[in-house]
Design an enzyme around this catalytic site. Structure first.
Site, short mmCIF file in Angstrom:
data_model
loop_
_atom_site.label_atom_id
_atom_site.label_comp_id
_atom_site.label_asym_id
_atom_site.label_seq_id
_atom_site.Cartn_x
_atom_site.Cartn_y
_atom_site.Cartn_z
N CYS A 298 -5.11 -16.20 -4.01
CA CYS A 298 -5.81 -14.97 -3.68
C CYS A 298 -7.08 -14.76 -4.50
O CYS A 298 -8.07 -14.24 -3.98
CB CYS A 298 -4.88 -13.78 -3.82
SG CYS A 298 -4.10 -13.67 -5.42
N HIS B 225 -1.93 -9.91 -7.35
CA HIS B 225 -2.78 -10.15 -6.19
C HIS B 225 -4.21 -9.75 -6.53
O HIS B 225 -4.45 -9.02 -7.50
CB HIS B 225 -2.25 -9.31 -5.00
CG HIS B 225 -2.85 -9.70 -3.68
ND1 HIS B 225 -2.92 -11.00 -3.24
CD2 HIS B 225 -3.39 -8.95 -2.69
CE1 HIS B 225 -3.50 -11.03 -2.04
NE2 HIS B 225 -3.79 -9.79 -1.68
N ASP C 250 -9.05 -7.63 2.53
CA ASP C 250 -8.21 -8.62 1.88
C ASP C 250 -8.35 -9.94 2.61
O ASP C 250 -7.68 -10.19 3.61
CB ASP C 250 -6.74 -8.17 1.87
CG ASP C 250 -5.90 -9.05 0.96
OD1 ASP C 250 -6.41 -10.09 0.51
OD2 ASP C 250 -4.74 -8.67 0.69
#
Lengths: 695, 320
Positions: free
Chosen positions: A441, A485, A500
């Site tokens: 991520c 994250h 995202d």
């Protein structure tokens, strides 16, 4: 004690009067120290743990007698070597930790020092000092962990502590000591009797709002999100099963996984490789509360950083649970930055509980129009990214179209979501976007924001946690480090919007967690991988216990105490009335305990218990009572075996026989006198070991 | 149950000890048997001595009678002995012109019935009935036997030809059955060196009389028996019933366990034993001391086999 031994201690006149320790007492002290050391040992460097325990072992070795010379005084270490031991140990601890005056090196030094003290302990007075030192050592593991396991690990030491005090109270020639098991059982019984009193004091004794002294904060090596992010930093964090925080939702309704973005540090500065925090972000405005607001309580594990975590977007400032409501408002436990981070006034070095409300939104207005300029800065480098951004910009005039086109590009191109991305050398963004295309991520968030900034769209990286796991036992959410994250925020159409890119590449990460999103061969932590089965169930059960323990025992503070008093309708009482109630309960309990210990039993029952105990003791000494043997016969057999105690045996046999088989008393007090005789005579008898030796 | 303070008991034990001391001078090396015999007398029971001749049975009986100041008679039982020879007979007195009763040897306080198994059952039964009833009916007239009344019967277990062994129901009337046995070497030496003991019985002081003995008997009967002790006695009785049923011995066939009467006798014997020992209460040890003598002849044929059976029974029953 030999004359030489006394002379050797001439320099310490004060201890000369104190009687010497018997080997039994020394063994008890040694057992106590080992029991106190063991729970602390895992928190220490291996060599210190081994060293401290080895010193205790050395004393046990010295205690062994030469079988050829049983009367020789036990071997002893010269005093000057002990000083040497202590100095060397202090230097070694200093070398191991790099400093000496701090919590951890002090505990390590105490760990060793208790062993050294044990080496030279020879008198009862020294023994008492050692017990005090060991009691302090028992407490030290709680600096490191306050889990239920830590509490359990302290129990053996507490039991042995009682037994060691019992042994220390014995004088040579006095009544014999208890057998080890009996001594431990007795301590356990004492503790059990004391537990209700401890529980009452725990619940009713007024809590002090702030601790009198803080736990010194040696919080190195805590896992958690840091103030910077480089490729690889979050995937590294994802390897940890450690719990970041737990969340109890008011009303029990837990938001869907895709809504669970736990906002942490917002990283706005980019040096071409690493993302870092803004130096002084300034204060920001809370999102307005609305009907959809979710209220919840976070139990945050210490991570040595000031940031708190909140669901996107926080709609109220967190209120520390337990803190006085007024004090909380006045001091401001935490504040909100301009980029919507919640920052505590002090680093979170202890478990912290706070309650707040959030509204589930993915966009919010910027603090002021001027800030946009700050979020388009980019360092030189990553030329291919800049080139690509320019091309996109040329294609899409509007920011919104640009963002959508970029996300579409991410999903179109063969990007792979993986915990083990290849290493990136120079121009990491270029390398990731155009060469390797394998990342976690932080790669996606970082590259996306870099791309946006190159295209002139204000953007920043937000780190935090996403998802979490619901514990069906207790109905709360567990968020682990493996849920760490990073995502992006872009300022488009006058609002910061959450984007995202990971969700575009690997939507299952957002919906179902890490383990579903990466390949089966990747090194995902065990608890993130587990789906069902007894191990998962056991893990949930243990976590629920741990959470309850932290919330209700460790976290039982003044506020929770007040709540409890309100629930019990105790808040109407004045302190002195509460004290009187508590005193009455304590008194009643003490009476009950005493009654159970003997006053409730009739005298024949007590006599029978004494007789049975004597029979057991003699059986252990090698003279069991035959099943059909009467008291007088048994007593006379014992008298023949141990003529030196014949009077006691005769008294025991006759008084017991009279109590059990005798006529009703002719005079009041006759039975009491018989019972007293019996009890006194039983007291005179030595323990089974001594009897065995005397036979 | 009457409460008896200890200070009233102590003289009794001293008296009993004195009696035993005197008896031990005559009946050498038989302290246990003497004590049991005395306890048997105090428990108002009768004693069966099972042994070969010449081990001191008559000496014991005679010495006991003398020491206690009681009238003593000895009847040698033979196959032609008639009941009247034991009980007495009415003879017509011409001068008084009436029948006059001549009391038999049974009207003595201590009666030694030597070799009781030699007499025909009719005579045995007359004696045993009198032992039980403590009175005799002769010519339609009931006559009380003296108080105390104590029968020591002996039988020779070896010579069984021409003998009438006592049936179980008759054996049951004896409180205790003893085997005197040979004296140990030291006692025998003393016996040999000391000359005839019978001759010295006459020199024995009489330390009691019928009245004191009656006191002792009353006191023994009033001795405290705790519920815990009755538990133990009941456990013994229950075990004997299981025990005897489980292993019938070859010579006697299947035997029943101890009867309730045996239980009663056991308790009174234990009381007497405790009194002789000078204790104001009955202990399991007292029960155990008298148990082989009291229960042996009820459990198995022969005093020795019975005593052994009783011993093993005792070992198998734990104190409650």
């Amino acid at each position: 004690m030999s004359a030489a031994a006394v002379a050797a201690r001439g320099r310490r006149r004060d201890t000369r009067a104190s009687p010497g320790l018997t080997p039994v007492q020394i063994r008890w002290l040694g057992a106590l120290i080992v029991c106190a050391q063991l729970p602390q040992a895992p928190h220490l460097p291996l060599w210190i743990a081994a060293y401290g325990l080895a010193i205790v072992g050395l004393r046990f070795l010295l205690l062994r007698r030469d079988p050829l010379r049983p009367d020789a005084p036990p071997a002893r270490i010269p005093s000057w070597t002990l000083v040497l031991f202590a100095v060397v140990s202090a230097l070694a601890v200093r070398a191991s930790y790099g400093y000496l005056l701090g919590r951890d090196p002090s505990v390590a030094f105490l760990f060793i020092l208790v062993g050294i003290k044990f080496l030279e302990t020879r008198t009862v007075r020294d023994g008492s000092l050692l017990v005090a030192l060991a009691s302090f050592l028992v407490v030290t593991p709680f600096f490191k962990s306050q889990s239920p396991f830590a509490a359990l690990a302290a129990i053996p030491a507490v039991l042995v502590l009682g037994a060691a005090l019992d042994a220390l109270a014995r004088r040579p020639g006095g009544p014999p000591g208890r057998r080890p098991v009996a001594a431990l059982t007795r301590t356990a019984a004492l503790i059990a009797q004391g537990l209700p009193i401890a529980a009452l004091l725990f619940l009713l004794f007024p809590r002090i709002g702030a601790p009198l002294w803080g736990v010194p904060g040696d919080t190195t090596g805590r896992t958690g999100l840091s103030d910077s992010m480089a490729p690889g930093s979050i995937s590294e964090l994802s390897m940890s099963d450690a719990v970041a925080f737990r969340v109890d939702f008011d009303g029990g309704a837990i938001p869907l996984p895709a809504q669970r973005y736990w906002r942490g540090p917002v990283l706005s500065r980019f040096d071409g490789r690493q993302w870092t925090l803004l130096a002084r972000p300034g204060e920001g405005a809370l999102a307005p509360l609305d009907a959809a607001a979710i209220t919840y309580t976070v139990t945050l594990e210490p991570h040595a950083r000031p940031w708190l975590f909140a669901l996107d977007m926080p709609a109220s400032l967190p209120k520390a649970v337990g803190e006085d409501a007024a004090a909380s408002a006045a001091s401001g436990f935490a504040f909100l930055t301009r980029d919507q981070q919640l920052i505590a006034r002090a680093p979170v070095t202890q478990m912290t509980r706070y309650a707040l409300a959030s509204v589930p939104r993915s966009s919010y207005p910027p603090a002021d129009a001027a800030e946009a300029a700050e979020y388009v800065r980019r360092p030189p480098g990553n030329p291919r990214t800049v080139e690509f951004a320019r091309a996109l910009r040329a294609e899409h005039a509007g920011d919104r179209e640009l963002v959508n086109a970029t996300l579409a590009w991410f999903s179109r191109e063969p990007f792979v979501y993986t915990l083990v991305p290849p290493l990136l050398d120079r121009d990491p963004v270029d390398g990731f976007l155009f060469d390797t295309r394998r990342g976690f991520c932080e790669h996606y968030a970082g590259a996306f924001v870099a791309l946006m900034r190159a295209a002139g769209v204000p953007a920043r990286v937000v780190t935090g946690y996403q998802g979490g796991e619901i514990n069906p036992r207790g109905g709360y959410l567990i968020v682990r480090q493996s849920d760490a994250h990073a995502w992006a925020e872009v300022l488009v159409d006058g609002a910061w919007r959450r984007i995202d890119p990971t969700a575009t590449v690997a939507p299952e990460r957002i919906e179902a967690g890490l383990a579903r999103a990466v390949g089966a061969d990747e090194p995902v932590p065990l608890f993130a991988r587990l789906d069902a089965g007894w191990l998962k169930g056991a893990q949930f059960a243990f976590d629920a216990l741990n959470h309850a323990w932290r919330r209700d025992v460790v976290g039982f503070n003044r506020e929770r105490q007040r709540e409890l008093w309100r629930d019990w309708k105790l808040d109407g009482f004045a302190p002195w009335q509460l004290a009187a109630i508590g005193g009455a309960v304590l008194f009643a309990w003490a009476g009950l305990t005493l009654a159970a210990a003997g006053f409730g039993r009739t005298r024949p029952e007590r006599a029978q218990a004494l007789w049975d105990a004597t029979c057991r003791r003699l059986a252990r000494a090698g003279l069991p009572r035959m099943a059909h043997e009467g008291p007088i016969a048994y007593a006379s057999r014992a008298s023949r075996r141990w003529p030196q105690f014949a009077i006691a045996f005769t008294a025991i046999g006759e008084s017991y026989a009279a109590l059990r088989y005798g006529p009703p008393p002719a005079r009041p007090g006759e039975r009491a006198a018989l019972y007293a005789t019996l009890a006194r005579a039983v007291d005179v008898l030595p323990g089974p070991g001594e009897l065995r030796a005397a036979a | 149950m009457t409460v008896r303070p200890a200070h009233q008991i102590v003289p009794v034990s001293q008296r009993a000890a004195g009696i035993l001391r005197e008896l031990a001078r005559i009946v050498v090396g038989k302290d246990e048997a003497l004590k049991l015999a005395l306890a048997c007398l105090i428990a108002r029971g009768h004693l069966l001595v099972e042994d070969i001749p010449g081990v001191g049975k008559s000496t014991l009986a005679q010495a006991l009678a003398t020491t206690l100041g009681l009238k003593y008679a000895r009847v040698q039982f033979t196959s032609d002995l008639l009941p009247a020879d034991v009980l007495g007979v009415s003879i017509y007195d011409e001068r008084a012109a009436a029948f006059r009763f001549h009391p038999g040897p049974i009207f003595h306080s201590v009666l030694l019935a030597d070799e009781i198994n030699r007499a025909p059952p009719k005579t045995q039964s007359a004696l045993l009935e009198a032992m039980e009833e403590r009175q005799v009916s002769i010519d339609g007239q009931t006559r009380k036997l003296p108080e105390p009344f104590f029968v020591i019967a002996t039988q020779n277990p070896v010579e069984q030809i021409g003998a009438y062994p006592l049936p179980e129901s008759q054996l049951d009337r004896f409180l205790m059955a003893l085997e005197l046995g040979y004296p140990d070497p030291a006692a025998e030496r003393e016996l040999l060196a000391g000359g005839d003991r019978r001759a010295r019985i006459a020199d024995l002081p009489s330390l009691a009389d019928a009245a004191t003995l009656a006191d002792l008997q009353r006191e023994a009967a009033a001795l405290h028996v705790a519920p815990a002790l009755l538990d133990y006695v009941q456990a013994l009785l229950a075990a004997s019933r299981g025990h005897a049923g489980a292993t019938p011995t070859a010579d006697t066939g299947a035997r029943r366990g101890l009867s309730p009467r045996a239980g009663l006798m056991l308790v009174s014997a234990a009381r007497a034993w405790a009194l002789v020992g000078g204790r104001p209460m009955v202990l399991p040890e007292d029960v155990q001391a008298v148990f082989p003598a009291v229960a042996g002849h009820r459990l198995a044929g022969g005093a020795r086999a019975g005593a052994l059976a009783a011993q093993s029974l005792l070992r198998s029953v734990p104190l409650p």
